[in-house]
Design a protein around this motif. Structure first.
Motif, short mmCIF file in Angstrom:
data_model
loop_
_atom_site.label_atom_id
_atom_site.label_comp_id
_atom_site.label_asym_id
_atom_site.label_seq_id
_atom_site.Cartn_x
_atom_site.Cartn_y
_atom_site.Cartn_z
N ALA A 83 0.83 -1.21 0.00
CA ALA A 83 0.00 0.00 0.00
C ALA A 83 0.86 1.26 0.00
CB ALA A 83 -0.93 -0.01 1.22
N ALA A 84 1.95 1.23 0.77
CA ALA A 84 2.85 2.38 0.79
C ALA A 84 3.55 2.55 -0.56
CB ALA A 84 3.88 2.23 1.91
N ALA A 85 3.89 1.44 -1.20
CA ALA A 85 4.56 1.52 -2.50
C ALA A 85 3.64 2.08 -3.57
CB ALA A 85 5.07 0.13 -2.91
N VAL A 86 2.35 1.73 -3.51
CA VAL A 86 1.39 2.19 -4.53
C VAL A 86 1.29 3.71 -4.54
CG1 VAL A 86 -1.07 2.26 -5.08
CG2 VAL A 86 0.05 0.08 -4.67
N THR A 87 1.33 4.33 -3.36
CA THR A 87 1.19 5.79 -3.27
C THR A 87 2.52 6.50 -3.09
OG1 THR A 87 0.77 5.57 -0.88
CG2 THR A 87 -1.14 5.62 -2.34
N SER A 88 3.63 5.80 -3.21
CA SER A 88 4.93 6.45 -3.07
C SER A 88 5.19 7.36 -4.27
CB SER A 88 6.03 5.40 -2.96
OG SER A 88 6.13 4.64 -4.16
N PRO A 89 5.92 8.45 -4.07
CA PRO A 89 6.17 9.37 -5.20
C PRO A 89 6.84 8.70 -6.39
CG PRO A 89 6.76 10.39 -3.11
CD PRO A 89 6.46 8.96 -2.81
N GLN A 90 7.76 7.78 -6.14
CA GLN A 90 8.46 7.14 -7.25
C GLN A 90 7.51 6.32 -8.11
OE1 GLN A 90 11.84 4.81 -6.04
NE2 GLN A 90 12.08 3.85 -8.04
N VAL A 91 6.67 5.50 -7.47
CA VAL A 91 5.74 4.66 -8.22
C VAL A 91 4.68 5.51 -8.90
CG1 VAL A 91 3.99 2.85 -7.99
CG2 VAL A 91 6.16 2.65 -6.76
N VAL A 92 4.15 6.50 -8.20
CA VAL A 92 3.11 7.35 -8.78
C VAL A 92 3.64 8.09 -10.01
CG1 VAL A 92 1.69 9.41 -8.37
CG2 VAL A 92 1.79 7.60 -6.65
N ASP A 93 4.86 8.61 -9.91
CA ASP A 93 5.45 9.31 -11.07
C ASP A 93 5.66 8.35 -12.24
OD1 ASP A 93 5.43 11.61 -9.59
OD2 ASP A 93 7.53 11.47 -8.98
N GLN A 94 6.08 7.14 -11.94
CA GLN A 94 6.29 6.16 -13.02
C GLN A 94 4.96 5.79 -13.69
OE1 GLN A 94 8.31 2.98 -10.99
NE2 GLN A 94 10.32 3.92 -11.21
N VAL A 95 3.93 5.55 -12.89
CA VAL A 95 2.61 5.21 -13.45
C VAL A 95 2.05 6.39 -14.24
CG1 VAL A 95 0.25 4.56 -12.88
CG2 VAL A 95 2.15 3.51 -11.65
N SER A 96 2.26 7.61 -13.74
CA SER A 96 1.80 8.80 -14.45
C SER A 96 2.50 8.92 -15.81
CB SER A 96 2.07 10.05 -13.61
OG SER A 96 1.67 11.21 -14.29
N ALA A 97 3.79 8.62 -15.84
CA ALA A 97 4.51 8.66 -17.12
C ALA A 97 4.04 7.55 -18.06
CB ALA A 97 6.01 8.55 -16.86
N ASP A 98 3.68 6.39 -17.51
CA ASP A 98 3.24 5.27 -18.35
C ASP A 98 1.85 5.50 -18.93
OD1 ASP A 98 5.62 4.02 -17.77
OD2 ASP A 98 4.78 2.79 -16.15
N THR A 99 0.95 6.12 -18.16
CA THR A 99 -0.45 6.21 -18.57
C THR A 99 -0.89 7.61 -18.97
OG1 THR A 99 -1.14 6.57 -16.26
CG2 THR A 99 -1.04 4.30 -17.05
N GLY A 100 -0.13 8.63 -18.62
CA GLY A 100 -0.53 10.00 -18.92
C GLY A 100 -1.54 10.58 -17.95
N VAL A 101 -1.84 9.88 -16.85
CA VAL A 101 -2.78 10.37 -15.84
C VAL A 101 -2.01 11.21 -14.82
CG1 VAL A 101 -4.48 9.72 -14.09
CG2 VAL A 101 -4.23 8.36 -16.18
N ARG A 102 -2.61 12.29 -14.37
CA ARG A 102 -1.95 13.16 -13.41
C ARG A 102 -1.71 12.42 -12.09
NH1 ARG A 102 -4.99 18.50 -12.36
NH2 ARG A 102 -6.55 16.95 -11.73
N ALA A 103 -0.60 12.79 -11.43
CA ALA A 103 -0.25 12.15 -10.16
C ALA A 103 -1.32 12.40 -9.10
CB ALA A 103 1.11 12.65 -9.68
N ALA A 104 -1.90 13.60 -9.08
CA ALA A 104 -2.94 13.90 -8.09
C ALA A 104 -4.17 13.03 -8.31
CB ALA A 104 -3.32 15.38 -8.17
N ASP A 105 -4.55 12.78 -9.57
CA ASP A 105 -5.70 11.90 -9.84
C ASP A 105 -5.40 10.46 -9.45
OD1 ASP A 105 -7.00 14.10 -10.85
OD2 ASP A 105 -6.42 13.70 -12.93
N LEU A 106 -4.16 10.03 -9.61
CA LEU A 106 -3.79 8.67 -9.22
C LEU A 106 -3.90 8.50 -7.71
CD1 LEU A 106 -0.67 8.07 -11.49
CD2 LEU A 106 -2.94 7.09 -11.77
N ARG A 107 -3.39 9.46 -6.95
CA ARG A 107 -3.46 9.35 -5.49
C ARG A 107 -4.90 9.38 -5.00
NH1 ARG A 107 1.09 12.87 -6.02
NH2 ARG A 107 3.02 11.85 -5.33
N ALA A 108 -5.75 10.18 -5.67
CA ALA A 108 -7.15 10.28 -5.24
C ALA A 108 -7.97 9.06 -5.63
CB ALA A 108 -7.78 11.54 -5.84
#
Length: 367
Positions: A83-108
């Motif tokens: 759970a901590a890894a899913v919302t970590s800045p490193q993972v969120v930034d990587q997923v945002s780069a992969d999908t084009g979704v904003r980091a704030a929308d991913l966390r929410a």
């Protein structure tokens, strides 16, 4: 004698009910308006879509003591780490780069839940764009598992590299020492010389016993030659043995690092997202739950606001009524009636009377 009685107002339940009936439009109107506004926000808002990704990795939790998550709390530790890894800045930034979704929308939109007390997890993502739900869940599972386990492979590889460098340095130091002192493996040479001297001494005793003086002399020369070699190797041996100890330590560290690398690679293979994760179907989010979760609290807050508003309105009305009563009292004269109070005088007859000051003043004017 005039007795003035001052009464204190008491608010009874009947008074509350009377106020509530008089201000019923406020008590009902404010909560209804608030609830209607909240319902419009939910109903007129954009449609939302959600899907669930299941993470089942029993090979990563428990089992051998060398694994990353072991013991009675292994499942809870794995769930918390994931759970901590899913919302970590490193993972969120990587997923945002992969999908084009904003980091704030991913966390929410991302939510991780542990299934009971097991090591199985569910990852739910909710968004207004249906086409991004499945890619986000897929990328999140891949990046989170890589963050937890693939990074361990990199750490183990760096430990192997460091141990290899230490072993190379220790071996090079031994080679340079042997070149400088022009001797190879002095420790083994020292042991071989000791054994040779012991053999020569035994042969000398045998030669002397049979009366072979020449053989005994040759054995004595060999013993002296060996002792000379020992005297030359003895002072150098401690330094060489220290270099050997460093090489042995580096060799042991390299063996442990290689074992750790093997275990890390095994865990990384067990955390293969293609085998561990599965993404469910994307479905529209039911707005009923959103309505209940939003409308009821808003209606309750509206009712509380209505009660406070009624209290303020009633207080203002009472203040205006009191102010109006005081203004009427000061605008006209209040006559003072003439009163005569008869009471027996102390020590006198019953015919004695007491005349109020108002009556005395009127008599004086008539005179």
């Amino acid at each position: 004698m005039i007795y003035q009685t001052v009464g204190s107002a008491r608010v009874e339940i009947v008074d509350y009910l009377r106020v509530a009936r008089r201000r019923l439009w406020i008590l009902l109107g404010v909560p209804l308006v608030a609830a209607a506004a909240a319902a419009l926000v939910v109903l007129l808002g954009p449609a939302r879509y959600a899907a669930t990704s299941y993470v089942a990795a029993p090979a990563l939790v428990g089992g051998a003591a060398a694994q990353q998550y072991t013991g009675t709390q292994a499942a809870a530790q794995f769930a918390a780490a994931f759970a901590a890894a899913v919302t970590s800045p490193q993972v969120v930034d990587q997923v945002s780069a992969d999908t084009g979704v904003r980091a704030a929308d991913l966390r929410a939109g991302l939510k991780v839940t542990q299934v009971g007390a097991s090591s199985q997890l569910t990852v739910t993502y909710t968004a207004t764009d249906r086409s991004t739900v499945a890619p986000v869940l897929t990328a999140t599972g891949q990046r989170a598992l890589a963050f937890l386990f693939a990074s361990q492979v990199g750490i183990a590889e760096s430990e192997v590299t460091a141990a290899t460098d230490e072993l190379t340095t220790a071996t090079k130091a031994i080679d340079e020492w042997e070149k400088t002192n022009k001797v190879r493996q002095p420790d083994r040479l020292y042991q071989a010389t000791l054994q040779e001297i012991a053999t020569m001494r035994q042969q000398r005793l045998q030669m002397q016993a049979v009366g072979n003086g020449r053989g005994a002399a040759e054995a004595e020369e060999a013993i002296a030659e060996g002792q000379k070699r020992l005297d030359g190797l003895g002072p150098k041996l401690p330094e060489y043995q220290a270099l050997l100890a460093q090489r042995d330590t580096a060799s042991g560290a390299l063996a442990n690092a290689r074992q750790g690398l093997q275990q890390a690679r095994a865990q990384s293979q067990a955390a293969d997202p293609a085998q561990v994760t599965s993404v469910g179907a994307v479905e529209p989010v039911d707005r009923t739950r959103a309505l209940v979760n939003l409308v009821l609290p808003v209606a309750g807050a509206g009712l509380l606001l209505a009660v406070l508003l009624v209290a303020v309105v009633e207080q203002l009305s009472r203040n205006r009524a009191v102010a109006a009563g005081r203004g009427g009292a000061t605008g006209r004269a209040t006559p003072v009636p003439a009163q005569v109070a008869s009471r027996p005088a102390r020590g006198g007859s019953s015919d004695d009377t007491v005349v109020l000051p108002a009556l005395t003043d009127r008599n004086n004017r008539h005179r």
